[in-house]
Design an enzyme around this catalytic site. Structure first.
Site, PDB file in Angstrom:
ATOM      1  N   TYR A 179      49.150  49.248  36.999  1.00 47.29           N
ATOM      2  CA  TYR A 179      49.566  49.250  35.607  1.00 47.29           C
ATOM      3  C   TYR A 179      50.043  50.627  35.149  1.00 47.29           C
ATOM      4  O   TYR A 179      50.845  50.719  34.230  1.00 47.29           O
ATOM      5  CB  TYR A 179      48.403  48.811  34.716  1.00 47.29           C
ATOM      6  CG  TYR A 179      48.249  47.309  34.607  1.00 47.29           C
ATOM      7  CD1 TYR A 179      47.850  46.550  35.693  1.00 47.29           C
ATOM      8  CD2 TYR A 179      48.494  46.664  33.397  1.00 47.29           C
ATOM      9  CE1 TYR A 179      47.697  45.176  35.575  1.00 47.29           C
ATOM     10  CE2 TYR A 179      48.341  45.298  33.274  1.00 47.29           C
ATOM     11  CZ  TYR A 179      47.945  44.550  34.366  1.00 47.29           C
ATOM     12  OH  TYR A 179      47.803  43.201  34.240  1.00 47.29           O
ATOM     13  N   LYS A 194      41.043  44.409  48.431  1.00 47.61           N
ATOM     14  CA  LYS A 194      41.900  43.930  49.517  1.00 47.61           C
ATOM     15  C   LYS A 194      41.810  44.994  50.616  1.00 47.61           C
ATOM     16  O   LYS A 194      42.812  45.583  51.042  1.00 47.61           O
ATOM     17  CB  LYS A 194      43.337  43.744  48.982  1.00 47.61           C
ATOM     18  CG  LYS A 194      44.285  43.078  49.962  1.00 47.61           C
ATOM     19  CD  LYS A 194      44.019  41.602  50.192  1.00 47.61           C
ATOM     20  CE  LYS A 194      44.911  41.076  51.312  1.00 47.61           C
ATOM     21  NZ  LYS A 194      44.600  39.683  51.695  1.00 47.61           N
ATOM     22  N   ASP A 237      41.949  37.397  47.834  1.00 42.98           N
ATOM     23  CA  ASP A 237      42.440  36.032  48.108  1.00 42.98           C
ATOM     24  C   ASP A 237      41.267  35.074  48.332  1.00 42.98           C
ATOM     25  O   ASP A 237      41.234  33.958  47.817  1.00 42.98           O
ATOM     26  CB  ASP A 237      43.421  36.016  49.296  1.00 42.98           C
ATOM     27  CG  ASP A 237      42.930  36.787  50.508  1.00 42.98           C
ATOM     28  OD1 ASP A 237      41.907  37.500  50.412  1.00 42.98           O
ATOM     29  OD2 ASP A 237      43.571  36.670  51.581  1.00 42.98           O
ATOM     30  N   ASP A 272      43.061  41.095  36.223  1.00 47.35           N
ATOM     31  CA  ASP A 272      43.960  40.359  35.324  1.00 47.35           C
ATOM     32  C   ASP A 272      44.108  38.927  35.828  1.00 47.35           C
ATOM     33  O   ASP A 272      43.976  37.961  35.070  1.00 47.35           O
ATOM     34  CB  ASP A 272      45.325  41.062  35.293  1.00 47.35           C
ATOM     35  CG  ASP A 272      46.327  40.321  34.417  1.00 47.35           C
ATOM     36  OD1 ASP A 272      45.940  39.902  33.318  1.00 47.35           O
ATOM     37  OD2 ASP A 272      47.490  40.163  34.844  1.00 47.35           O
ATOM     38  N   ASP A 274      42.041  35.120  34.359  1.00 49.78           N
ATOM     39  CA  ASP A 274      42.713  33.885  33.919  1.00 49.78           C
ATOM     40  C   ASP A 274      42.165  32.696  34.698  1.00 49.78           C
ATOM     41  O   ASP A 274      41.936  31.614  34.144  1.00 49.78           O
ATOM     42  CB  ASP A 274      44.232  33.961  34.150  1.00 49.78           C
ATOM     43  CG  ASP A 274      44.986  34.498  32.936  1.00 49.78           C
ATOM     44  OD1 ASP A 274      44.413  35.321  32.203  1.00 49.78           O
ATOM     45  OD2 ASP A 274      46.151  34.093  32.731  1.00 49.78           O
TER      46      ASP A 274
HETATM   47  C1  IPM Z   1      45.631  40.624  29.666  1.00 53.09           C
HETATM   48  C2  IPM Z   1      47.130  40.463  29.537  1.00 53.09           C
HETATM   49  C3  IPM Z   1      47.757  41.841  29.559  1.00 53.09           C
HETATM   50  C4  IPM Z   1      47.443  42.493  30.889  1.00 53.09           C
HETATM   51  C5  IPM Z   1      49.282  41.849  29.285  1.00 53.09           C
HETATM   52  C6  IPM Z   1      49.628  41.160  27.999  1.00 53.09           C
HETATM   53  C7  IPM Z   1      49.840  43.243  29.301  1.00 53.09           C
HETATM   54  O1  IPM Z   1      47.614  39.643  30.543  1.00 53.09           O
HETATM   55  O2  IPM Z   1      45.033  41.313  28.803  1.00 53.09           O
HETATM   56  O3  IPM Z   1      45.053  40.071  30.588  1.00 53.09           O
HETATM   57  O4  IPM Z   1      48.129  42.262  31.884  1.00 53.09           O
HETATM   58  O5  IPM Z   1      46.469  43.264  30.929  1.00 53.09           O
HETATM   59 MG    MG Z   2      46.088  38.732  31.718  1.00 57.58          MG
END
Ligand code: IPM
Ligand code: MG
Length: 361
Positions: A142, A192, A224, A248, A252
Site C-alpha cells: 500500500y 507467504k 493461500d 485486506d 472480506d
Molecule cells: C478496506 C478497503 C480499503 C483498503 C480501500 C477502500 C482503500 O478495502 O478498508 O479494506 O484497501 O484498505
Molecule cells: Mg478491503
C-alpha cells in the site's frame, strides 16, 4: 465525566446514511450513561475532492489529530473512478491511516446466532465462529516505494513494493499477541514465506515475540492455505495477524463467512490516535436509498467506546442491543431471510437505540 471529542467523517456513497444512523445510537448512549460528546464534521474522500480538490484536506487532518477518536463512513464511488490512484478518494483513507500512524486494524468477525443462515456455508461449519483479523495498516504494498507505471525499453512496467521494517512488524504482532491473551489464546500468523523474503522476516519476528507470550498457541499459515482453511474450518480461528494486503483480502472473506460484510466493524489503532469505520465500502449502487445496513458502523462505535473511551459497559450494551434487534427479526435487505422484517437504515438504527433503552439494566 469528560467530554469526548469525535471527528465525524461521513464520506461518500452510503457513508452519510450509516453515520447518521449511528449518531442515533451515540445519542442514546448520552441519554443513558450521561456520556458527553463534541461532534465535529470533516470532509474526506470524493466529497472532499469536489469541494477542495483534495481527498484529505489539511483541515480534516487537523480535526482528526485534535480529536479523541475518528468515526468514518466510507469513501469512493464511480464518479471519481477515472482519477489517477494518487488523486482518488481512497487516497484520503490511506493518508489518514498513515498520518495518524494507525498501524493495527482490528476486524472482528463472529456469527450472530440469529444470522447463522445468512452465511453461504453450512450451519455446522460456521457455528461458533468468532475470530478477529489484526491487519497491519501502514506498510506493505500500500505504501512501499518505488511505485508507479514506468517506461522500460519502450514498454510500460507497473511496480509496487512490498516493504516492512522489523519494528513495523513487531508492533502489530505484539498487539495481536496481547489481544490473543484476552481471548482464546490462539494466534494464526499469515504470510507467504515460501515465496517472499518479507514474509520470512515476518515469521522470524513472530517467533521472537512468541517467547514473550508463552501461553499463546501459535500457528503459521501461508495466505493461500489460510484463505482455504477459513471456509473449511472458520470456527478454529481466534486471532489472525497479517500484513496489510493479505489482511485486506482475508477480512472480506471473514465477513462473508459470518454472514455479511454489512455486519463487520473495525478499529484502527495507533499509539496516539484511533479511527473507527465499517469494513465495507461506500456501496454506490444503493447510496441514497436508505437501505444500507448501519450495523457495521454501529458496532464500530461500540469498539470506540471500549478502546478510545474505556467505557466497556456502553460497548456491551450496544452489542447486546444489536443482537436483540436481530433476534426480533429486524433485517436490512443485505441480511434478509424468510419470515423476517425487512427495514431501512434509519429504522434499524432506531430499533437498536430503543433496545439499548430496554436492556439497560
Ligand atoms: C478496506 C478497503 C480499503 C483498503 C480501500 C477502500 C482503500 O478495502 O478498508 O479494506 O484497501 O484498505
Ligand atoms: Mg478491503
Amino acid at each position: 465525566m469528560r467530554k469526548f471529542r469525535i471527528a465525524v467523517l461521513k464520506g461518500d456513497g452510503i457513508g452519510p446514511e450509516i453515520v447518521d444512523a449511528t449518531l442515533l445510537v451515540l445519542n442514546k448512549a448520552r441519554e443513558i450513561f450521561g456520556v458527553e460528546f463534541e461532534l465535529k464534521e470533516g470532509l474526506i474522500g470524493g466529497v472532499a475532492i469536489d469541494e477542495t480538490g483534495d481527498p484529505l484536506p489539511e483541515e480534516t487532518l487537523e480535526l482528526c489529530k485534535s480529536s479523541d477518536a475518528v468515526l468514518l463512513g466510507a469513501v469512493g464511488g464511480p464518479k471519481w473512478d477515472d482519477l489517477p490512484t494518487d488523486k482518488r478518494p481512497e487516497k484520503g483513507l490511506l493518508r489518514i491511516r498513515k498520518e495518524l500512524d494507525l498501524y493495527a486494524n482490528l476486524r472482528p468477525a463472529r456469527v450472530w446466532g440469529p444470522l447463522i443462515d445468512a452465511s453461504p456455508l453450512k450451519e455446522e461449519v460456521v457455528k461458533g465462529t468468532d475470530m478477529i483479523v489484526v491487519r497491519e495498516l501502514t506498510g506493505d504494498l500500500y505504501y512501499g516505494e518505488p511505485r508507479g507505471v514506468f517506461k522500460e525499453d519502450g514498454m510500460r512496467v507497473g511496480i509496487n513494493t512490498m516493504r516492512y521494517t522489523e519494528e513495523e512488524i513487531r508492533r502489530v504482532v505484539r498487539m495481536a499477541f496481547e489481544i490473543a491473551l484476552k481471548r482464546r489464546k490462539k494466534l494464526t500468523s499469515v504470510d507467504k514465506a515460501n515465496v517472499l523474503e518479507v514474509s520470512g522476516l515476518w515469521r522470524e519476528i513472530v517467533e521472537e515475540e512468541r517467547k514473550n507470550f508463552p501461553e499463546v498457541e501459535v500457528e503459521h499459515l501461508y495466505v493461500d492455505n489460510c484463505a482455504m482453511q477459513m471456509v473449511k474450518r472458520p470456527s478454529s480461528f481466534d486471532v489472525i495477524v497479517t500484513s496489510n494486503m493479505f489482511g485486506d483480502i482475508l477480512s472480506d472473506e471473514a465477513g462473508v463467512v459470518v454472514g455479511s460484510l454489512g455486519m463487520l466493524p473495525s478499529a484502527s489503532l495507533g499509539d496516539r490516535h484511533a479511527l473507527y469505520e465499517p469494513v465495507h465500502g461506500s456501496a454506490p449502487d444503493i447510496a441514497g436509498k436508505g437501505i444500507a445496513n448501519p450495523v457495521a458502523t454501529i458496532l464500530s462505535a461500540a469498539m470506540m467506546f471500549r478502546f478510545s473511551f474505556g467505557l466497556d459497559e456502553v460497548g456491551d450494551l450496544i452489542e447486546r442491543a444489536v443482537e436483540r434487534t436481530l433476534e426480533e427479526g429486524y433485517r436490512t435487505p443485505d441480511i434478509r431471510s424468510e419470515g423476517c422484517r425487512v427495514v431501512g437504515t434509519q429504522k434499524m438504527a432506531e430499533r437498536i437505540a430503543e433496545n439499548m433503552e430496554r436492556l439497560r439494566s
